[in-house]
Design a protein around this motif. Structure first.
Motif, PDB file in Angstrom:
ATOM      1  N   SER A 134       0.765  -1.281   0.154  1.00 52.29           N
ATOM      2  CA  SER A 134       0.162   0.180  -0.170  1.00 52.29           C
ATOM      3  C   SER A 134       0.872   1.207  -0.114  1.00 52.29           C
ATOM      4  CB  SER A 134      -0.930  -0.003   1.224  1.00 52.29           C
ATOM      5  OG  SER A 134      -1.691  -1.039   1.270  1.00 52.29           O
ATOM      6  N   CYS A 135       0.434   2.342  -0.656  1.00 53.55           N
ATOM      7  CA  CYS A 135       1.092   3.588  -0.593  1.00 53.55           C
ATOM      8  C   CYS A 135      -0.107   4.552  -0.321  1.00 53.55           C
ATOM      9  CB  CYS A 135       1.615   3.759  -1.922  1.00 53.55           C
ATOM     10  SG  CYS A 135       2.323   5.581  -2.196  1.00 53.55           S
ATOM     11  N   ALA A 136      -0.035   5.245   0.695  1.00 58.42           N
ATOM     12  CA  ALA A 136      -0.627   6.200   1.583  1.00 58.42           C
ATOM     13  C   ALA A 136      -0.256   7.729   1.107  1.00 58.42           C
ATOM     14  CB  ALA A 136      -1.133   6.072   2.991  1.00 58.42           C
ATOM     15  N   ALA A 137      -0.958   8.306   0.409  1.00 63.02           N
ATOM     16  CA  ALA A 137      -0.719   9.494   0.048  1.00 63.02           C
ATOM     17  C   ALA A 137      -1.333  10.759   0.891  1.00 63.02           C
ATOM     18  CB  ALA A 137      -0.833   9.652  -1.360  1.00 63.02           C
ATOM     19  N   SER A 138      -0.647  11.613   1.074  1.00 64.90           N
ATOM     20  CA  SER A 138      -1.274  12.997   1.485  1.00 64.90           C
ATOM     21  C   SER A 138      -0.558  14.410   0.839  1.00 64.90           C
ATOM     22  CB  SER A 138      -1.166  13.020   3.045  1.00 64.90           C
ATOM     23  OG  SER A 138       0.225  13.094   3.361  1.00 64.90           O
ATOM     24  N   GLY A 139      -1.088  15.419   1.280  1.00 59.31           N
ATOM     25  CA  GLY A 139      -0.607  16.594   1.099  1.00 59.31           C
ATOM     26  C   GLY A 139      -0.901  17.193  -0.492  1.00 59.31           C
ATOM     27  N   HIS A 140      -1.401  16.338  -1.249  1.00 60.02           N
ATOM     28  CA  HIS A 140      -1.827  16.821  -2.563  1.00 60.02           C
ATOM     29  C   HIS A 140      -3.267  16.159  -2.893  1.00 60.02           C
ATOM     30  CE1 HIS A 140      -0.269  12.821  -3.135  1.00 60.02           C
ATOM     31  NE2 HIS A 140      -0.812  12.662  -4.349  1.00 60.02           N
ATOM     32  N   THR A 141      -3.673  16.785  -4.056  1.00 54.33           N
ATOM     33  CA  THR A 141      -4.960  16.416  -4.629  1.00 54.33           C
ATOM     34  C   THR A 141      -5.055  14.831  -5.288  1.00 54.33           C
ATOM     35  OG1 THR A 141      -5.782  18.495  -5.101  1.00 54.33           O
ATOM     36  CG2 THR A 141      -7.306  16.904  -6.030  1.00 54.33           C
ATOM     37  N   PHE A 142      -5.229  13.984  -4.593  1.00 55.61           N
ATOM     38  CA  PHE A 142      -4.872  12.604  -4.892  1.00 55.61           C
ATOM     39  C   PHE A 142      -5.093  12.148  -6.304  1.00 55.61           C
ATOM     40  CE2 PHE A 142      -3.225   8.417  -3.772  1.00 55.61           C
ATOM     41  CZ  PHE A 142      -4.090   7.556  -4.481  1.00 55.61           C
ATOM     42  N   ARG A 154       1.349 -10.831 -13.299  1.00 54.33           N
ATOM     43  CA  ARG A 154       1.451 -11.071 -12.050  1.00 54.33           C
ATOM     44  C   ARG A 154       1.177 -10.183 -10.945  1.00 54.33           C
ATOM     45  NH1 ARG A 154       6.481 -12.610  -9.828  1.00 54.33           N
ATOM     46  NH2 ARG A 154       7.581 -11.085 -11.268  1.00 54.33           N
ATOM     47  N   PHE A 155       1.588  -8.762 -11.280  1.00 57.61           N
ATOM     48  CA  PHE A 155       1.423  -7.751 -10.489  1.00 57.61           C
ATOM     49  C   PHE A 155       0.120  -6.844 -11.061  1.00 57.61           C
ATOM     50  CE2 PHE A 155       6.015  -7.193  -8.562  1.00 57.61           C
ATOM     51  CZ  PHE A 155       6.215  -8.560  -8.466  1.00 57.61           C
ATOM     52  N   THR A 156      -0.592  -6.287  -9.976  1.00 58.07           N
ATOM     53  CA  THR A 156      -1.811  -5.496 -10.412  1.00 58.07           C
ATOM     54  C   THR A 156      -1.670  -4.257  -9.660  1.00 58.07           C
ATOM     55  OG1 THR A 156      -2.885  -7.152 -11.069  1.00 58.07           O
ATOM     56  CG2 THR A 156      -4.140  -5.460 -10.724  1.00 58.07           C
ATOM     57  N   ILE A 157      -1.844  -2.814 -10.440  1.00 61.95           N
ATOM     58  CA  ILE A 157      -1.660  -1.776  -9.464  1.00 61.95           C
ATOM     59  C   ILE A 157      -3.387  -1.217  -9.516  1.00 61.95           C
ATOM     60  CG2 ILE A 157      -1.022   0.678  -9.518  1.00 61.95           C
ATOM     61  CD1 ILE A 157       1.530  -0.074 -10.701  1.00 61.95           C
ATOM     62  N   SER A 158      -3.568  -0.693  -8.342  1.00 66.36           N
ATOM     63  CA  SER A 158      -5.026  -0.154  -8.401  1.00 66.36           C
ATOM     64  C   SER A 158      -5.006   1.118  -7.371  1.00 66.36           C
ATOM     65  CB  SER A 158      -6.117  -1.129  -7.609  1.00 66.36           C
ATOM     66  OG  SER A 158      -5.712  -1.573  -6.152  1.00 66.36           O
ATOM     67  N   ARG A 159      -5.861   1.916  -7.375  1.00 70.41           N
ATOM     68  CA  ARG A 159      -5.851   2.932  -6.508  1.00 70.41           C
ATOM     69  C   ARG A 159      -7.214   2.983  -5.869  1.00 70.41           C
ATOM     70  NH1 ARG A 159      -3.853   7.879  -9.996  1.00 70.41           N
ATOM     71  NH2 ARG A 159      -4.829   9.025  -8.277  1.00 70.41           N
ATOM     72  N   ASP A 160      -7.483   3.721  -4.800  1.00 62.63           N
ATOM     73  CA  ASP A 160      -8.703   3.816  -4.108  1.00 62.63           C
ATOM     74  C   ASP A 160      -8.716   5.457  -3.754  1.00 62.63           C
ATOM     75  OD1 ASP A 160     -10.715   4.433  -2.420  1.00 62.63           O
ATOM     76  OD2 ASP A 160     -10.619   2.558  -1.409  1.00 62.63           O
ATOM     77  N   ASP A 161      -9.179   6.313  -4.445  1.00 66.12           N
ATOM     78  CA  ASP A 161      -9.070   7.835  -4.313  1.00 66.12           C
ATOM     79  C   ASP A 161      -9.908   8.196  -2.917  1.00 66.12           C
ATOM     80  OD1 ASP A 161      -9.244   8.953  -7.726  1.00 66.12           O
ATOM     81  OD2 ASP A 161      -7.863   7.739  -6.738  1.00 66.12           O
ATOM     82  N   ALA A 162     -10.859   7.456  -2.663  1.00 65.82           N
ATOM     83  CA  ALA A 162     -11.551   7.940  -1.343  1.00 65.82           C
ATOM     84  C   ALA A 162     -10.572   7.777  -0.098  1.00 65.82           C
ATOM     85  CB  ALA A 162     -12.637   6.987  -1.256  1.00 65.82           C
ATOM     86  N   LYS A 163      -9.430   6.638  -0.284  1.00 67.76           N
ATOM     87  CA  LYS A 163      -8.534   6.487   0.741  1.00 67.76           C
ATOM     88  C   LYS A 163      -7.238   7.149   0.520  1.00 67.76           C
ATOM     89  CE  LYS A 163     -10.655   1.980   2.230  1.00 67.76           C
ATOM     90  NZ  LYS A 163     -10.497   0.774   2.627  1.00 67.76           N
ATOM     91  N   ASN A 164      -7.177   7.880  -0.599  1.00 66.98           N
ATOM     92  CA  ASN A 164      -5.899   8.225  -1.068  1.00 66.98           C
ATOM     93  C   ASN A 164      -4.739   7.193  -0.819  1.00 66.98           C
ATOM     94  OD1 ASN A 164      -7.115  10.632  -1.326  1.00 66.98           O
ATOM     95  ND2 ASN A 164      -5.993  11.673   0.372  1.00 66.98           N
ATOM     96  N   THR A 165      -5.127   6.148  -1.517  1.00 73.26           N
ATOM     97  CA  THR A 165      -4.200   5.041  -1.414  1.00 73.26           C
ATOM     98  C   THR A 165      -4.016   4.269  -2.722  1.00 73.26           C
ATOM     99  OG1 THR A 165      -4.657   4.627   0.964  1.00 73.26           O
ATOM    100  CG2 THR A 165      -3.650   2.909  -0.136  1.00 73.26           C
ATOM    101  N   VAL A 166      -2.697   3.862  -2.956  1.00 73.10           N
ATOM    102  CA  VAL A 166      -2.518   3.032  -4.324  1.00 73.10           C
ATOM    103  C   VAL A 166      -1.911   1.625  -3.603  1.00 73.10           C
ATOM    104  CG1 VAL A 166      -0.941   2.755  -6.182  1.00 73.10           C
ATOM    105  CG2 VAL A 166      -1.844   4.895  -5.725  1.00 73.10           C
ATOM    106  N   TYR A 167      -2.392   0.671  -4.562  1.00 71.69           N
ATOM    107  CA  TYR A 167      -1.726  -0.787  -4.059  1.00 71.69           C
ATOM    108  C   TYR A 167      -1.153  -1.466  -5.119  1.00 71.69           C
ATOM    109  CZ  TYR A 167      -5.800   0.258  -0.890  1.00 71.69           C
ATOM    110  OH  TYR A 167      -6.752   0.684   0.241  1.00 71.69           O
ATOM    111  N   LEU A 168      -0.245  -2.204  -4.641  1.00 72.68           N
ATOM    112  CA  LEU A 168       0.584  -2.960  -5.708  1.00 72.68           C
ATOM    113  C   LEU A 168       0.322  -4.618  -5.344  1.00 72.68           C
ATOM    114  CD1 LEU A 168       2.493  -3.388  -8.168  1.00 72.68           C
ATOM    115  CD2 LEU A 168       4.331  -3.435  -6.347  1.00 72.68           C
ATOM    116  N   GLN A 169      -0.574  -5.317  -6.007  1.00 71.72           N
ATOM    117  CA  GLN A 169      -0.986  -6.617  -5.794  1.00 71.72           C
ATOM    118  C   GLN A 169       0.170  -7.349  -6.263  1.00 71.72           C
ATOM    119  OE1 GLN A 169      -3.201  -8.026  -3.688  1.00 71.72           O
ATOM    120  NE2 GLN A 169      -1.967  -9.985  -4.004  1.00 71.72           N
TER     121      GLN A 169
END
Length: 124
Positions: A21-29, A67-82
């Motif tokens: 997970s990558c939690a982001a802050s300080g910008h318009t995600f 094998r890898f998948t990237i997704s993002r959840d803007d409501a949580k300001n988080t990007v994932y790498l499965q």
């Protein structure tokens, strides 16, 4: 100030899975593209994958495609790498990066902000 904090790394056996997970802050995600990179011991940092600002497009390095998948959840300001079907070659420190724009962006120099990284170790 843009901040990125990775988590979810650890030790896993070959063939196993992890989700970073990558939690982001300080910008318009939602207006920033996000990338994942990794650096193995003794090697240069390399591109893993990218997701554009809207989440409508993703791009992957050949070594992880399928094998890898990237997704993002803007409501949580988080990007994932499965990460699935992990091998010892996937071992390294994984970094999240961000920049404004659509992309795709593959190069380290194209990203403006970086997280501190999270260690992934795959035992064979």
């Amino acid at each position: 100030q843009v901040q990125l904090v990775e988590s979810g790394g650890g030790l896993v056996q070959a063939g196993g899975s992890l989700r970073l997970s990558c939690a982001a802050s300080g910008h318009t995600f939602s207006t920033y593209a996000k990338g994942w990179f990794r650096q193995a011991p003794g090697k240069e940092r390399e591109f893993v994958g990218h997701i554009n600002w809207s989440g409508s497009s993703t791009y992957y390095a050949d070594s992880v495609k399928g094998r890898f998948t990237i997704s993002r959840d803007d409501a949580k300001n988080t990007v994932y790498l499965q990460m699935n079907s992990l091998t010892a070659e996937d071992t390294g420190v994984y970094y999240c990066a961000a920049r404004r724009g659509s992309g795709p962006y593959y190069r380290i120099s194209e990203y403006d902000y970086w997280g501190q990284g999270t260690q992934v170790t795959v035992s064979s």
